[in-house]
Design a protein around this motif. Structure first.
Motif, short mmCIF file in Angstrom:
data_model
loop_
_atom_site.label_atom_id
_atom_site.label_comp_id
_atom_site.label_asym_id
_atom_site.label_seq_id
_atom_site.Cartn_x
_atom_site.Cartn_y
_atom_site.Cartn_z
N ASP A 232 -2.67 4.51 8.87
CA ASP A 232 -1.23 4.68 8.60
C ASP A 232 -0.86 6.16 8.67
O ASP A 232 0.14 6.54 9.28
CB ASP A 232 -0.88 4.13 7.20
CG ASP A 232 -0.96 2.61 7.15
OD1 ASP A 232 -0.94 1.98 8.24
OD2 ASP A 232 -1.06 2.06 6.04
N ARG A 235 -1.02 7.43 12.26
CA ARG A 235 0.10 6.97 13.09
C ARG A 235 1.41 7.64 12.69
O ARG A 235 2.27 7.87 13.54
CB ARG A 235 0.22 5.45 13.00
CG ARG A 235 -0.88 4.74 13.77
CD ARG A 235 -0.96 3.29 13.44
NE ARG A 235 0.27 2.57 13.75
CZ ARG A 235 0.43 1.27 13.53
NH1 ARG A 235 -0.56 0.57 13.00
NH2 ARG A 235 1.56 0.69 13.84
N ARG A 236 1.55 7.92 11.38
CA ARG A 236 2.77 8.64 10.96
C ARG A 236 2.83 10.00 11.63
O ARG A 236 3.87 10.45 12.07
CB ARG A 236 2.77 8.82 9.43
CG ARG A 236 3.41 7.66 8.67
CD ARG A 236 3.77 8.06 7.24
NE ARG A 236 2.64 8.56 6.47
CZ ARG A 236 1.76 7.77 5.82
NH1 ARG A 236 1.91 6.47 5.85
NH2 ARG A 236 0.76 8.30 5.14
N TRP A 238 1.12 10.97 14.40
CA TRP A 238 0.96 10.95 15.86
C TRP A 238 2.04 10.12 16.53
O TRP A 238 2.33 10.28 17.70
CB TRP A 238 -0.42 10.41 16.22
CG TRP A 238 -0.91 10.92 17.52
CD1 TRP A 238 -0.79 10.28 18.71
CD2 TRP A 238 -1.55 12.17 17.77
NE1 TRP A 238 -1.33 11.04 19.70
CE2 TRP A 238 -1.80 12.23 19.15
CE3 TRP A 238 -1.94 13.25 16.97
CZ2 TRP A 238 -2.41 13.31 19.75
CZ3 TRP A 238 -2.55 14.31 17.57
CH2 TRP A 238 -2.78 14.34 18.94
N GLY A 239 2.63 9.22 15.78
CA GLY A 239 3.61 8.32 16.38
C GLY A 239 2.90 7.14 16.99
O GLY A 239 1.74 7.25 17.40
N ASP A 240 3.56 5.99 17.03
CA ASP A 240 2.92 4.81 17.60
C ASP A 240 2.77 4.96 19.10
O ASP A 240 3.48 5.70 19.75
CB ASP A 240 3.74 3.56 17.26
CG ASP A 240 3.19 2.90 16.00
OD1 ASP A 240 1.96 2.75 15.92
OD2 ASP A 240 4.00 2.56 15.11
N ARG A 241 1.84 4.21 19.60
CA ARG A 241 1.61 4.26 21.05
C ARG A 241 2.64 3.38 21.75
O ARG A 241 3.10 2.40 21.18
CB ARG A 241 0.23 3.74 21.37
CG ARG A 241 -0.79 4.41 20.51
CD ARG A 241 -2.00 4.72 21.27
NE ARG A 241 -2.58 5.89 20.61
CZ ARG A 241 -3.72 6.44 20.94
NH1 ARG A 241 -4.38 5.98 21.97
NH2 ARG A 241 -4.16 7.48 20.31
N PRO A 244 0.45 -0.91 22.64
CA PRO A 244 -1.00 -0.91 22.80
C PRO A 244 -1.45 -2.06 23.69
O PRO A 244 -0.94 -3.17 23.58
CB PRO A 244 -1.51 -1.09 21.37
CG PRO A 244 -0.35 -1.51 20.54
CD PRO A 244 0.89 -1.18 21.28
N TRP A 256 -4.92 1.59 19.22
CA TRP A 256 -5.66 2.35 18.21
C TRP A 256 -6.90 1.55 17.84
O TRP A 256 -6.88 0.32 17.85
CB TRP A 256 -4.80 2.52 16.96
CG TRP A 256 -3.59 3.38 17.13
CD1 TRP A 256 -2.30 2.96 17.24
CD2 TRP A 256 -3.56 4.80 17.15
NE1 TRP A 256 -1.47 4.04 17.34
CE2 TRP A 256 -2.21 5.19 17.28
CE3 TRP A 256 -4.55 5.80 17.08
CZ2 TRP A 256 -1.82 6.51 17.34
CZ3 TRP A 256 -4.16 7.12 17.15
CH2 TRP A 256 -2.81 7.47 17.27
N ASN A 351 -2.03 -5.30 12.94
CA ASN A 351 -1.73 -3.95 13.41
C ASN A 351 -2.09 -3.74 14.88
O ASN A 351 -1.95 -2.64 15.41
CB ASN A 351 -2.47 -2.93 12.55
CG ASN A 351 -1.83 -2.74 11.19
OD1 ASN A 351 -0.75 -2.15 11.09
ND2 ASN A 351 -2.45 -3.27 10.16
N TYR A 353 -4.95 -3.49 16.09
CA TYR A 353 -6.03 -2.51 16.23
C TYR A 353 -7.20 -3.13 16.97
O TYR A 353 -7.53 -4.30 16.76
CB TYR A 353 -6.54 -2.04 14.86
CG TYR A 353 -5.56 -1.23 14.06
CD1 TYR A 353 -4.58 -0.44 14.69
CD2 TYR A 353 -5.61 -1.21 12.67
CE1 TYR A 353 -3.69 0.31 13.95
CE2 TYR A 353 -4.73 -0.45 11.92
CZ TYR A 353 -3.77 0.31 12.57
OH TYR A 353 -2.90 1.05 11.84
#
Ligand SMILES: *Cc1c(COP(=O)(O)O)cnc(C)c1O
Length: 520
Positions: A232, A235-236, A238-241, A244, A256, A351, A353
């Protein structure tokens, strides 16, 4: 000394034997011809079983609808045959040295199927960065050095996994995961993320990782929950991809990943009762309530002080009903106490992942054995029976890893090892269960293959072989040395084809049969 009552046969610790290892042990003539040709000690690996073990881990991924990758921790075995066979399965590999990285690249692993972990010397770091493998980063310092390398040499952006440690349960404060000298404490995650941001131009985070050398599901679950929280935070920052992919090979952005390391373990013993009986008897022996079960009263971590038992057994839990892929399944099925009580696997899935794992011991479970020829059988003055083998303690490091498991007797003459029909000319003791110590071939008091009494079905004879089953995980070559200029064991790969056993030297093995297909 009081007259020792005969040791009961029930103190045997029989190995768990599954196909194809079980069938290899039913081929004594083949095993003898291998040792005749290649010498003692000799290691035999079974590449096909490795492919099967990979498939078991994949089945757990499917059961939890998780994509991702299984990376074999190469350090468990040096074998080329195993690594080349693994390359043909599509699995990944976790390398921890320059030599292992070169080996993996040479076996056909593309860089996106390789993670580099552990302490890294400059050469290892260089080849990892140049070839573009994913690098497991232990801390801020290593991240900065990698970034400088990539920037300075104008290399492609490097994928990194942030290895974390020092997790604590979010609910109670009572349970925490064990200390590791690797990785960054989760408490220092912010600093690591700052460092990551400074190098945004040259490194790209794939996700976070842990590796805990423990059998405890509780500790692993705490670490995995800790990783989910760390994700979490990552991602905060880096920002979401952008969407994915979740599946390798689909192209586009990667998902991720959460890398849960290794430590899934293996089950070494066929029978839980054997293990319970043995450990109870060992405790009684240390307390002096029964005749010794070990060389010179060695206690495997236990000792007696003023009549009271102290210490703790420092042994691998050799009978492990929950190990390997089943252990992964159990971990993923566990409710995440601090994250709404849903199973950890479900949280990974929600998520999107990718699940990465790095099993070592578990992936080479049942993938080989170590053979030694019996050189001599004699009694010491104290009456202990010694079986001297053409190998050293380093050649079969079961004891060093705390794994107590009996070898399998492979008689020279083809007599079944449990034969009670040894004929009238054989002394009676030769067919009774025999209590022996196994010693190695070094001029060293400490060169004992086992420090415990081993109970064999019958007394071996010079020329017989002892087969130490299931040694492919750490017990084959990890501790082998060429002390006294003794040769280290050769390694052969073996497989079944059309009902008979085939073999080649480990380094000659490639997973193609003479007819051009995959060996199966
Ligand atoms: C040793 C190691 C493993 C493998 O551990 P096993 O107990 O053999 O599964 C995985 N990851 C890392 C980082 C390791 O150091």
């Amino acid at each position: 000394m009081k007259a020792a009552p005969p040791h009961p046969e029930s103190l045997r610790l029989e190995p768990q034997l599954e196909p194809p290892l079980a069938s290899l042990l039913r081929a004594p003539a083949f095993l003898h011809s291998l040792v005749d040709a290649l010498g003692s000690p000799l290691n035999v690996v079974l590449p096909e079983r490795l492919a099967e073990n990979v498939e078991r881990f994949r089945a757990v991924h499917r059961r939890h609808s998780l994509s991702g990758q299984v990376f074999f921790a190469h350090k468990a075995n040096r074998s080329s045959a195993l690594v080349r066979r693994l390359a043909a399965t599509g699995a990944g590999i976790d390398v921890a040295s320059l030599g292992e990285l070169q080996h993996a690249l040479g076996a056909g692993f593309a860089p996106d199927r390789i993670v580099a972990t552990g302490p890294k010397d400059p050469e290892f770091r260089w080849l990892a960065a140049l070839s573009g493998v994913t690098v497991g980063v232990d801390g801020q310092g290593e991240l900065a050095e990698l970034a400088a390398l990539v920037r300075g040499r104008g290399l492609a952006r490097l994928r990194v996994l942030l290895r974390l440690s020092g997790f604590e349960a979010a609910s109670g404060i009572t349970v925490r995961s064990r200390q590791s000298r690797f990785g960054t404490s989760v408490k220092a995650l912010d600093g690591l993320l700052d460092e990551l941001e400074r190098h945004k131009d040259v490194v790209e985070p794939v996700g976070v990782a842990y590796h805990l050398d423990t059998t405890s599901l509780d500790e692993k679950a705490i670490a995995l929950e800790g990783c989910l929280r760390a994700m979490d935070a990552l991602r905060r920052r880096w920002g979401d991809r952008p969407g994915p992919s979740g599946h390798a090979g689909k192209g586009g952005a990667r998902a991720w990943a959460v890398d849960i390391g290794g430590g899934f373990g293996a089950n070494y013993l066929a029978d839980a009762d054997d293990w319970d009986r043995y450990t109870t008897a060992l405790t009684h022996a240390v307390l002096g309530r029964r005749p010794p079960l070990t060389w010179r009263g060695h206690g495997y971590g236990l000792r007696v002080e003023n009549g009271t038992l102290r210490g703790a057994l420092s042994l691998y839990p050799a009978h492990r009903p929950l190990s390997g892929a089943a252990y992964l399944d159990a971990l993923l099925s566990r409710p995440a106490a601090a994250l709404g009580g849903r199973p950890l696997g479900t949280l990974l899935l929600e998520n999107l992942y990718d699940l990465y794992s790095e099993p070592g011991r578990a992936l080479v479970d049942q993938c080989g054995l170590s053979l030694a020829r019996v050189l001599e059988v004699r009694r010491t003055e104290a009456g202990e029976r010694i079986v001297r083998l053409a190998m050293t303690a380093g050649d079969v490091a079961l004891e060093e890893h705390g794994v107590l498991m009996d070898p399998v007797l492979v008689p020279r003459d083809g007599t079944p090892p449990d034969a009670a029909h040894a004929g009238p000319d054989v002394e009676p003791s030769a067919v009774e269960p025999s209590a022996v110590y196994l010693t190695g071939s070094l001029c060293l008091e400490a060169d004992l293959i086992t420090r415990r009494t081993v109970f064999l079905a019958r007394l071996p004879r010079p020329g017989d072989l002892l087969a130490f089953a299931n040694t492919a995980g750490y017990c084959m070559d990890f501790s082998a040395t060429s002390a006294q200029r003794q040769p280290v064991a050769r390694k052969a790969a073996a497989w079944e084809e059309g009902g008979s056993w085939r073999w080649c030297l480990d380094e000659q093995y490639w997973p193609i049969s003479p007819s051009g297909g995959l060996q199966a």
